[in-house]
Design a protein around this motif. Structure first.
Motif, mmCIF file in Angstrom:
data_model
loop_
_atom_site.group_PDB
_atom_site.id
_atom_site.type_symbol
_atom_site.label_atom_id
_atom_site.label_comp_id
_atom_site.label_asym_id
_atom_site.label_seq_id
_atom_site.Cartn_x
_atom_site.Cartn_y
_atom_site.Cartn_z
ATOM 1 N N ARG A 198 -5.204 -13.616 -30.355
ATOM 2 C CA ARG A 198 -6.051 -12.446 -30.573
ATOM 3 C C ARG A 198 -6.759 -12.046 -29.300
ATOM 4 N NH1 ARG A 198 -10.734 -11.009 -30.229
ATOM 5 N NH2 ARG A 198 -11.253 -13.128 -29.586
ATOM 6 N N GLY A 199 -7.246 -13.034 -28.544
ATOM 7 C CA GLY A 199 -7.960 -12.768 -27.304
ATOM 8 C C GLY A 199 -8.297 -14.069 -26.617
ATOM 9 N N ARG A 200 -8.816 -13.983 -25.400
ATOM 10 C CA ARG A 200 -9.158 -15.180 -24.634
ATOM 11 C C ARG A 200 -10.533 -15.724 -24.994
ATOM 12 N NH1 ARG A 200 -7.116 -14.009 -18.400
ATOM 13 N NH2 ARG A 200 -4.896 -13.687 -18.904
ATOM 14 N N TYR A 201 -11.432 -14.839 -25.437
ATOM 15 C CA TYR A 201 -12.807 -15.245 -25.698
ATOM 16 C C TYR A 201 -13.053 -15.391 -27.196
ATOM 17 C CZ TYR A 201 -13.232 -13.766 -20.848
ATOM 18 O OH TYR A 201 -13.047 -13.628 -19.498
ATOM 19 N N PRO A 202 -13.906 -16.343 -27.582
ATOM 20 C CA PRO A 202 -14.179 -16.566 -29.006
ATOM 21 C C PRO A 202 -14.719 -15.320 -29.695
ATOM 22 C CG PRO A 202 -15.002 -18.393 -27.684
ATOM 23 C CD PRO A 202 -14.587 -17.322 -26.718
ATOM 24 N N SER A 203 -14.338 -15.156 -30.952
ATOM 25 C CA SER A 203 -14.795 -14.032 -31.761
ATOM 26 C C SER A 203 -14.688 -14.445 -33.223
ATOM 27 C CB SER A 203 -13.937 -12.794 -31.494
ATOM 28 O OG SER A 203 -14.415 -11.673 -32.206
ATOM 29 N N THR A 204 -15.592 -13.960 -34.054
ATOM 30 C CA THR A 204 -15.542 -14.268 -35.482
ATOM 31 C C THR A 204 -14.525 -13.371 -36.172
ATOM 32 O OG1 THR A 204 -17.880 -14.905 -35.497
ATOM 33 C CG2 THR A 204 -16.872 -14.379 -37.623
ATOM 34 N N ILE A 205 -13.531 -13.978 -36.822
ATOM 35 C CA ILE A 205 -12.535 -13.209 -37.565
ATOM 36 C C ILE A 205 -13.128 -12.847 -38.927
ATOM 37 C CG2 ILE A 205 -10.221 -13.187 -38.546
ATOM 38 C CD1 ILE A 205 -10.280 -13.272 -35.502
ATOM 39 N N PHE A 206 -13.234 -11.553 -39.191
ATOM 40 C CA PHE A 206 -13.808 -11.087 -40.447
ATOM 41 C C PHE A 206 -12.756 -10.959 -41.548
ATOM 42 C CE2 PHE A 206 -17.272 -8.868 -37.807
ATOM 43 C CZ PHE A 206 -18.155 -9.918 -37.993
ATOM 44 N N SER A 207 -11.537 -10.546 -41.191
ATOM 45 C CA SER A 207 -10.508 -10.379 -42.219
ATOM 46 C C SER A 207 -9.123 -10.504 -41.626
ATOM 47 C CB SER A 207 -10.648 -9.015 -42.921
ATOM 48 O OG SER A 207 -10.306 -7.949 -42.053
ATOM 49 N N LEU A 208 -8.195 -10.953 -42.476
ATOM 50 C CA LEU A 208 -6.767 -11.003 -42.167
ATOM 51 C C LEU A 208 -6.028 -10.377 -43.343
ATOM 52 C CD1 LEU A 208 -6.378 -14.709 -40.928
ATOM 53 C CD2 LEU A 208 -6.273 -12.663 -39.496
ATOM 54 N N SER A 209 -4.954 -9.643 -43.067
ATOM 55 C CA SER A 209 -4.187 -9.029 -44.143
ATOM 56 C C SER A 209 -2.728 -8.874 -43.748
ATOM 57 C CB SER A 209 -4.772 -7.651 -44.495
ATOM 58 O OG SER A 209 -3.967 -6.980 -45.448
ATOM 59 N N LEU A 220 0.848 -8.097 -39.514
ATOM 60 C CA LEU A 220 -0.377 -8.769 -39.947
ATOM 61 C C LEU A 220 -1.527 -8.110 -39.197
ATOM 62 C CD1 LEU A 220 -1.911 -11.305 -41.225
ATOM 63 C CD2 LEU A 220 -1.364 -12.473 -39.077
ATOM 64 N N VAL A 221 -2.627 -7.819 -39.891
ATOM 65 C CA VAL A 221 -3.747 -7.146 -39.258
ATOM 66 C C VAL A 221 -4.986 -8.038 -39.315
ATOM 67 C CG1 VAL A 221 -4.552 -5.952 -41.341
ATOM 68 C CG2 VAL A 221 -4.989 -4.940 -39.111
ATOM 69 N N ALA A 222 -5.847 -7.911 -38.286
ATOM 70 C CA ALA A 222 -7.073 -8.697 -38.223
ATOM 71 C C ALA A 222 -8.220 -7.849 -37.700
ATOM 72 C CB ALA A 222 -6.881 -9.918 -37.325
ATOM 73 N N HIS A 230 -6.684 -5.526 -34.639
ATOM 74 C CA HIS A 230 -5.482 -6.136 -34.073
ATOM 75 C C HIS A 230 -4.334 -6.078 -35.065
ATOM 76 C CE1 HIS A 230 -7.387 -8.219 -30.530
ATOM 77 N NE2 HIS A 230 -8.443 -7.974 -31.278
ATOM 78 N N VAL A 231 -3.176 -5.665 -34.579
ATOM 79 C CA VAL A 231 -1.952 -5.680 -35.386
ATOM 80 C C VAL A 231 -0.954 -6.606 -34.709
ATOM 81 C CG1 VAL A 231 0.027 -4.347 -36.188
ATOM 82 C CG2 VAL A 231 -2.264 -3.378 -36.364
#
Length: 346
Positions: A198-209, A220-222, A230-231
């Motif tokens: 998703r990326g190099r830096y930490p981030s809170t994932i709110f949703s996946l679908s 898959l989307v996030a 993100h797709v």
């Protein structure tokens, strides 16, 4: 859709306390401090609302009038699906027969204060996914029709932050609290199919679908605290993997590593929503569109809907041509907290 992810900040700071789409994403429900509202995903029309107090969970059963609701302050989460109702407590999960409202099984779990879970409504692959550890990203898969544990998957080194199962129960996607890697496993034998960065830096994932599909989902989307959408292209990754295996480099580096390193599998819409605001996104539909410039080749067109907890609904059109070039279009956006029953699209 099950309550699949957690936020680093409390939802109480948002006007929307919870948001979820029904199983075919034709409708969605939001819970607020005043009550709950049901919307039509296609038109944005407010279908129904009740002002009867605050709710932290509201789940709609397909397009029926059945709703699973939990008042604010309760430590219970209850997604409902056709024949089963799942109730999640801090360290125990109950499986109910939704027709008889009868407890079928009680599953002892690790402490699950955030109510993290995933669920697939398919009768052929009706699985429940729950965290299996509080120190690492292990997930327990449980068959709610057969009422038995299916397998346990060690997906990440850090604890889980988001879980989702595709509609047919064939694949599961997970993200850890680091939020840098999204992993997809095949449920049948617990093998890893894809790894996406998703990326190099930490981030809170709110949703996946996952995209709706009877076979391998196309995309898959996030959404995350970065505000980006993100797709991840599963179909393209599969094609690239088959071509890569014939190269010298592909024969040396394992698929699990090269999938992460290859940016061609990921497409990002920056600043899709306000950074830090919790959001819930689903892929409502995916169409294969013929490319006029290249006969016999189809491009992918997806409709992606997002609910933001500061009170907005957005619908994006995402198109990916045969050259892997993305095109994003914001089709609709409206305020969910408006008292108008027929929301106008902008």
């Amino acid at each position: 859709m099950a309550n699949q992810s957690s936020s680093s900040s409390s939802s109480s700071s948002y006007p929307i306390l919870c948001a979820s789409f029904n199983q075919d994403a034709s409708h969605f429900v939001i819970g607020t401090r005043e009550g709950f509202k049901v919307f039509d995903s296609n038109t944005g029309r407010l279908c129904y609302e009740r002002a009867i107090g605050a709710f932290i969970v509201v789940e709609m059963l397909f397009t029926s009038s059945l709703l699973a609701i939990v008042g604010a302050g309760e430590q219970v989460l209850g997604p409902c699906y056709l024949q089963r109702l799942i109730v999640i407590l801090q360290d125990k999960t109950y499986v109910y027969d939704i027709n008889k409202v009868k407890i079928l099984d009680a599953i002892d779990t690790v402490p699950n204060l955030k109510g993290l879970c995933g669920f697939s409504p398919s009768l052929d692959g009706c699985f429940l996914a729950l965290p299996a550890s509080i120190t690492k990203g292990s997930v327990l898969l449980y068959n709610v029709m057969e009422l038995q544990s299916h397998c346990e998957i060690d997906a990440h080194r850090a604890p889980l932050a988001a879980i989702v199962l595709c509609s047919n129960g064939m694949h599961i996607a997970t993200a850890s609290e680091q939020g840098t890697i999204i992993r997809v496993h095949l449920v049948s034998d617990a093998t890893k199919s894809y790894s996406f960065r998703r990326g190099r830096y930490p981030s809170t994932i709110f949703s996946l679908s996952f995209a709706p599909s009877m076979q391998i989902p196309d995309i898959l989307v996030a959404t995350s605290s970065s505000g980006s959408l993100h797709v991840f292209s599963l179909g393209f990754a599969l094609n690239q993997r088959s071509r890569k295996s014939s190269t010298i480099l592909g024969s040396i580096i394992p698929d699990s590593i090269t999938d992460v390193l290859d940016p061609a599998h990921r497409h990002v819409l920056h600043s899709a929503v306000t950074a830090g605001v919790k959001s819930n996104a689903v892929i409502r539909k995916v169409d294969k569109v013929a490319d006029a410039s290249t006969p016999g080749i189809a491009s992918c067109k997806a409709t992606i809907s997002i609910i933001t907890y500061n009170g907005y609904f957005q619908e994006y059109s995402f198109r990916l041509n045969y050259q892997n070039e993305p095109l994003w279009t914001l089709e609709h956006e409206f305020n969910l907290l408006s008292p108008v029953s027929d929301n106008a699209s902008s």
